[in-house]
Design a protein around this motif. Structure first.
Motif, mmCIF file in Angstrom:
data_model
loop_
_atom_site.group_PDB
_atom_site.id
_atom_site.type_symbol
_atom_site.label_atom_id
_atom_site.label_comp_id
_atom_site.label_asym_id
_atom_site.label_seq_id
_atom_site.Cartn_x
_atom_site.Cartn_y
_atom_site.Cartn_z
ATOM 1 N N TYR A 147 0.832 -1.208 0.000
ATOM 2 C CA TYR A 147 0.000 0.000 0.000
ATOM 3 C C TYR A 147 0.866 1.257 0.000
ATOM 4 O O TYR A 147 0.560 2.240 -0.692
ATOM 5 N N ARG A 204 -5.761 -8.951 3.247
ATOM 6 C CA ARG A 204 -4.671 -7.979 3.425
ATOM 7 C C ARG A 204 -4.250 -7.366 2.099
ATOM 8 O O ARG A 204 -3.203 -6.732 2.006
ATOM 9 N N THR A 233 -8.651 -3.944 4.268
ATOM 10 C CA THR A 233 -8.561 -3.719 2.828
ATOM 11 C C THR A 233 -9.637 -2.781 2.307
ATOM 12 O O THR A 233 -9.357 -1.896 1.485
ATOM 13 N N SER A 287 -3.593 -3.368 1.864
ATOM 14 C CA SER A 287 -4.126 -2.808 3.105
ATOM 15 C C SER A 287 -3.157 -1.796 3.701
ATOM 16 O O SER A 287 -1.951 -2.032 3.747
#
Length: 266
Positions: A168, A249, A212, A252
Motif C-alpha cells: 500500500y 490484506r 482492505t 491494506s
C-alpha cells in the motif's frame, strides 16, 4: 517512570518523534496518520481496538503482565486497562516526551528505550502488544530484534503486532510522491515478510488480517470527508466489510497478526 537511554541508529527518526510528541501530545493524531481527517483517524482507532478486543485480549488471563511496545502517550494501554483493570501493563517508547505523557495518562510504568536496548529479563511478559513499531526497525535488523522480542514472552504468551503494508505504501508513493515527505519514517512489510517474521523464533501465527476495504476506499473517503451525511454510513459499510473479511490484506494500509509462543527454548 524508569528511563533507559535509547540506542537509536537513526537520530533524525527520534528527533521527528520527539517533536511530534511535543507538538501534538496525547491526541490520536500524534500516533495515527498526520494529515488524515479526524473522522477517518477515529475510524482507524476504533477498528484497531475492535481487532485487539476480538482476537487478542480474550486470550489474556487476569493479572497478566503486558508490554506495550512503542506505547506513545498510552492510547492502547488505556483501552486495555478499560478491558481489565487487573492487567499489569508496562510501556516502552524511545521518545522521552511520549514516556512522560504515558506515565501521566495511564499511571503505568514507562521505560524510555528502543527495541535494541530493552531492560527486561527473558520471559517477563504474558503478552506483548506493538502497534506500528516493528516497521521502524531497519530491514537488516528485523530478525534480530524480533528474536529479542520473542524472548521476552513467556511460553504460551501472546503477541499482537500491527504495521503498515508495504504494498500500500508503494502504491500511495506512486500516486502521491510528496506523501513520503510527510511521514515520520518506517518501511512497512509485504505480507510475505510479515508472515515470515511471525513464524520464527518459536512463534506461531494464530490470526492475521488487514483493513482492505477502508484502504481501497481512501480516495473516495477523502473526497467526501466534508459530507457527513454520506461519510458516516459509508464508513459503517467499509468497517462492517473489514470485520467480515478481516483476513484480507490485499493493498491494506495496515496489516496485523496475533502470534503465540510455542517453543519454550526461544
Amino acid at each position: 517512570m524508569n528511563k533507559l537511554e535509547p540506542i537509536v541508529k537513526d537520530d533524525h527518526l527520534r528527533e521527528r518523534w520527539e517533536k511530534r510528541a511535543a507538538d501534538e501530545g496525547s491526541s490520536k493524531s500524534s500516533v495515527l496518520f498526520r494529515g488524515l481527517p479526524k473522522t477517518l483517524n477515529e475510524h482507524v482507532n476504533d477498528f484497531q481496538e475492535y481487532i485487539l478486543l476480538k482476537y487478542c485480549l480474550p486470550r489474556i488471563k487476569p493479572s497478566a503482565s503486558i508490554l506495550d511496545l512503542g506505547c506513545g502517550y498510552g492510547r492502547i494501554t488505556k483501552f486495555v486497562k478499560q478491558y481489565d483493570k487487573s492487567l499489569n501493563i508496562t510501556g516502552l517508547d524511545f521518545s522521552n516526551h511520549f514516556c512522560a505523557l504515558y506515565n501521566k495518562e495511564t499511571s503505568c510504568r514507562a521505560v524510555c528505550a528502543d527495541l535494541n536496548n530493552t531492560p527486561f529479563q527473558n520471559q517477563s511478559f504474558d503478552c506483548i502488544i506493538a502497534f506500528t513499531s516493528l516497521m521502524y526497525i531497519p530491514t537488516n535488523d528485523r530478525d534480530k530484534v524480533m528474536k529479542n522480542i520473542a524472548s521476552l514472552l513467556k511460553p504460551g504468551g501472546i503477541g499482537f503486532f500491527l504495521d503498515s503494508g508495504q504494498e500500500y505504501i508503494k502504491l500511495v508513493s506512486l500516486i502521491i510522491p510528496s506523501r513520503n515527505k510527510q511521514s515520520t519514517g518506517g518501511n512497512g512489510f509485504t505480507t510475505k515478510e510479515y508472515d515470515k517474521l511471525g513464524c520464527t523464533n518459536g512463534l506461531e501465527i494464530i490470526h492475521r488480517g488487514g483493513m482492505t476495504f477502508f484502504s481501497l476506499s481512501m480516495p473516495f473517503l477523502l473526497l467526501i470527508k466534508n459530507f457527513e451525511i454520506i461519510l458516516t454510513p459509508f464508513l459503517k459499510l467499509v468497517g462492517w466489510l473489514d470485520k467480515i473479511f478481516y483476513s484480507s490484506r490485499f493493498l491494506s494500509i495496515h496489516q496485523w497478526m496475533v502470534v503465540k509462543k510455542t517453543d519454550v527454548n526461544n
